[in-house]
Design a protein around this motif. Structure first.
Motif, PDB file in Angstrom:
ATOM      1  N   VAL A 193     -26.320  28.377  45.312  1.00 50.69           N
ATOM      2  CA  VAL A 193     -25.877  30.308  44.681  1.00 50.69           C
ATOM      3  C   VAL A 193     -24.652  31.708  45.615  1.00 50.69           C
ATOM      4  N   LEU A 194     -23.725  31.201  45.062  1.00 55.23           N
ATOM      5  CA  LEU A 194     -22.906  31.640  45.732  1.00 55.23           C
ATOM      6  C   LEU A 194     -23.250  32.956  46.483  1.00 55.23           C
ATOM      7  N   GLN A 195     -23.668  33.747  45.530  1.00 58.41           N
ATOM      8  CA  GLN A 195     -23.524  35.120  46.093  1.00 58.41           C
ATOM      9  C   GLN A 195     -24.245  35.291  47.758  1.00 58.41           C
ATOM     10  N   TYR A 196     -24.799  34.372  47.898  1.00 60.37           N
ATOM     11  CA  TYR A 196     -25.451  34.862  49.182  1.00 60.37           C
ATOM     12  C   TYR A 196     -25.203  34.455  50.190  1.00 60.37           C
ATOM     13  N   TYR A 197     -23.524  34.010  50.069  1.00 60.63           N
ATOM     14  CA  TYR A 197     -22.658  32.825  51.175  1.00 60.63           C
ATOM     15  C   TYR A 197     -21.512  34.114  51.206  1.00 60.63           C
ATOM     16  N   ASP A 198     -21.056  34.754  52.473  1.00 61.85           N
ATOM     17  CA  ASP A 198     -19.840  34.456  52.791  1.00 61.85           C
ATOM     18  C   ASP A 198     -18.588  33.928  52.330  1.00 61.85           C
ATOM     19  N   ILE A 199     -17.346  34.238  51.932  1.00 58.03           N
ATOM     20  CA  ILE A 199     -16.708  33.297  51.928  1.00 58.03           C
ATOM     21  C   ILE A 199     -15.305  33.583  52.614  1.00 58.03           C
ATOM     22  N   GLY A 200     -14.817  32.298  51.498  1.00 60.74           N
ATOM     23  CA  GLY A 200     -13.266  31.962  52.877  1.00 60.74           C
ATOM     24  C   GLY A 200     -12.433  31.523  52.292  1.00 60.74           C
ATOM     25  N   TRP A 201     -10.960  31.858  52.093  1.00 58.42           N
ATOM     26  CA  TRP A 201     -10.194  31.230  50.966  1.00 58.42           C
ATOM     27  C   TRP A 201      -9.352  31.056  52.870  1.00 58.42           C
ATOM     28  N   PHE A 202      -8.522  29.388  52.728  1.00 58.89           N
ATOM     29  CA  PHE A 202      -8.260  29.446  53.646  1.00 58.89           C
ATOM     30  C   PHE A 202      -6.507  28.269  52.817  1.00 58.89           C
ATOM     31  N   ARG A 203      -5.916  28.421  53.986  1.00 59.13           N
ATOM     32  CA  ARG A 203      -4.800  27.051  53.404  1.00 59.13           C
ATOM     33  C   ARG A 203      -3.919  26.356  55.055  1.00 59.13           C
ATOM     34  N   GLN A 204      -3.229  25.511  54.866  1.00 59.93           N
ATOM     35  CA  GLN A 204      -3.276  25.092  55.537  1.00 59.93           C
ATOM     36  C   GLN A 204      -1.030  24.304  55.217  1.00 59.93           C
ATOM     37  N   ALA A 205      -0.481  24.615  55.661  1.00 66.06           N
ATOM     38  CA  ALA A 205       0.881  24.465  55.391  1.00 66.06           C
ATOM     39  C   ALA A 205       1.290  22.721  56.102  1.00 66.06           C
ATOM     40  N   PRO A 206       1.668  22.251  55.700  1.00 66.24           N
ATOM     41  CA  PRO A 206       1.724  21.488  57.124  1.00 66.24           C
ATOM     42  C   PRO A 206       2.751  21.071  57.853  1.00 66.24           C
ATOM     43  N   GLY A 207       2.026  20.695  59.870  1.00 72.99           N
ATOM     44  CA  GLY A 207       2.443  20.704  60.605  1.00 72.99           C
ATOM     45  C   GLY A 207       2.072  22.418  61.050  1.00 72.99           C
ATOM     46  N   LYS A 208       1.136  22.909  60.645  1.00 70.01           N
ATOM     47  CA  LYS A 208       0.385  23.935  60.470  1.00 70.01           C
ATOM     48  C   LYS A 208      -1.111  24.131  60.778  1.00 70.01           C
ATOM     49  N   GLU A 209      -1.387  25.143  61.801  1.00 70.27           N
ATOM     50  CA  GLU A 209      -2.979  24.798  62.585  1.00 70.27           C
ATOM     51  C   GLU A 209      -3.300  25.543  60.283  1.00 70.27           C
ATOM     52  N   ARG A 210      -4.327  25.447  60.072  1.00 61.86           N
ATOM     53  CA  ARG A 210      -5.282  26.184  59.133  1.00 61.86           C
ATOM     54  C   ARG A 210      -5.288  27.647  59.683  1.00 61.86           C
ATOM     55  N   GLY A 263      -6.600  32.044  57.813  1.00 59.50           N
ATOM     56  CA  GLY A 263      -7.607  32.424  57.734  1.00 59.50           C
ATOM     57  C   GLY A 263      -6.263  33.727  56.252  1.00 59.50           C
ATOM     58  N   VAL A 264      -6.823  32.979  55.215  1.00 65.68           N
ATOM     59  CA  VAL A 264      -5.949  33.659  54.217  1.00 65.68           C
ATOM     60  C   VAL A 264      -6.729  35.095  53.215  1.00 65.68           C
ATOM     61  N   SER A 265      -7.918  34.855  52.921  1.00 65.61           N
ATOM     62  CA  SER A 265      -8.763  36.081  52.162  1.00 65.61           C
ATOM     63  C   SER A 265     -10.365  36.048  52.593  1.00 65.61           C
ATOM     64  N   TYR A 266     -10.923  37.046  52.982  1.00 66.63           N
ATOM     65  CA  TYR A 266     -12.017  36.504  53.001  1.00 66.63           C
ATOM     66  C   TYR A 266     -13.497  37.994  52.408  1.00 66.63           C
ATOM     67  N   SER A 315     -22.751  40.100  51.844  1.00 66.63           N
ATOM     68  CA  SER A 315     -24.180  41.300  51.642  1.00 66.63           C
ATOM     69  C   SER A 315     -23.834  42.172  50.742  1.00 66.63           C
ATOM     70  N   ASP A 316     -22.350  42.862  50.846  1.00 68.11           N
ATOM     71  CA  ASP A 316     -21.649  43.839  50.639  1.00 68.11           C
ATOM     72  C   ASP A 316     -20.508  43.818  49.345  1.00 68.11           C
ATOM     73  N   GLY A 317     -19.523  42.361  49.153  1.00 71.89           N
ATOM     74  CA  GLY A 317     -18.654  42.179  48.464  1.00 71.89           C
ATOM     75  C   GLY A 317     -17.647  42.716  49.305  1.00 71.89           C
ATOM     76  N   THR A 318     -17.779  43.177  50.979  1.00 76.68           N
ATOM     77  CA  THR A 318     -16.522  43.606  51.577  1.00 76.68           C
ATOM     78  C   THR A 318     -15.092  42.704  51.359  1.00 76.68           C
ATOM     79  N   THR A 319     -14.116  42.531  52.203  1.00 77.57           N
ATOM     80  CA  THR A 319     -13.693  41.999  51.780  1.00 77.57           C
ATOM     81  C   THR A 319     -11.879  41.657  52.861  1.00 77.57           C
ATOM     82  N   ASN A 320     -11.427  40.783  53.484  1.00 77.48           N
ATOM     83  CA  ASN A 320     -10.354  40.893  54.223  1.00 77.48           C
ATOM     84  C   ASN A 320      -9.201  39.921  54.272  1.00 77.48           C
ATOM     85  N   TYR A 321      -7.968  40.319  54.187  1.00 78.97           N
ATOM     86  CA  TYR A 321      -6.908  39.868  53.815  1.00 78.97           C
ATOM     87  C   TYR A 321      -6.288  39.211  55.040  1.00 78.97           C
TER      88      TYR A 321
END
Length: 124
Positions: free
Chosen positions: A27-44, A46-49, A53-59
């Motif tokens: 159940v996704l609702q109970y997990y912290d979620i992150g979106w990440f990206r990786q461009a060629p030759g670059k490190e992965r 974090g894009v968003s989070y 518990s409360d739906g707080t977001t970060n970018y």
């Protein structure tokens, strides 16, 4: 536990695109979620989070004001709405989850489960 990311494509600068990530086996609702990206030759990076518990977001500063993370609890999905796309947004995008991310959300190694990645290319 499985995450299936989709929605990538070839876009032009200024376009909008929504990525989705479907969770299976948990159940996704109970997990912290992150979106990440990786461009060629670059490190992965974090894009968003979203905190479970409360739906707080970060970018990441590079996408703040342009990208929006959201979740559909009923569909067990998470989305990344991307507006005003730029060539520097070109990367493989990944969704990732963890039961509880402690400390900086941008640290990709803290996430236990990952989707397979979807390519986003922004080019004129």
């Amino acid at each position: 536990v499985q995450l299936q990311a989709s929605g990538g494509g070839l876009m032009q600068p200024g376009d909008s695109l929504t990525l989705s990530c479907k969770a299976s086996g948990f159940v996704l609702q109970y997990y912290d979620i992150g979106w990440f990206r990786q461009a060629p030759g670059k490190e992965r990076e974090g894009v968003s989070y979203m905190k479970s518990s409360d739906g707080t977001t970060n970018y990441a500063s590079s996408v703040k004001g342009r990208f929006t993370i959201s979740r559909d609890i009923a569909e067990n999905k998470v989305y990344l709405q991307m507006n005003s796309l730029k060539p520097e947004d070109t990367a493989v995008y990944y969704c990732a989850v963890d039961e509880l991310v402690r400390g900086p959300w941008e640290q990709w190694w803290k996430y236990d489960y990952w989707g397979q990645g979807t390519q986003v290319t922004v080019s004129s």
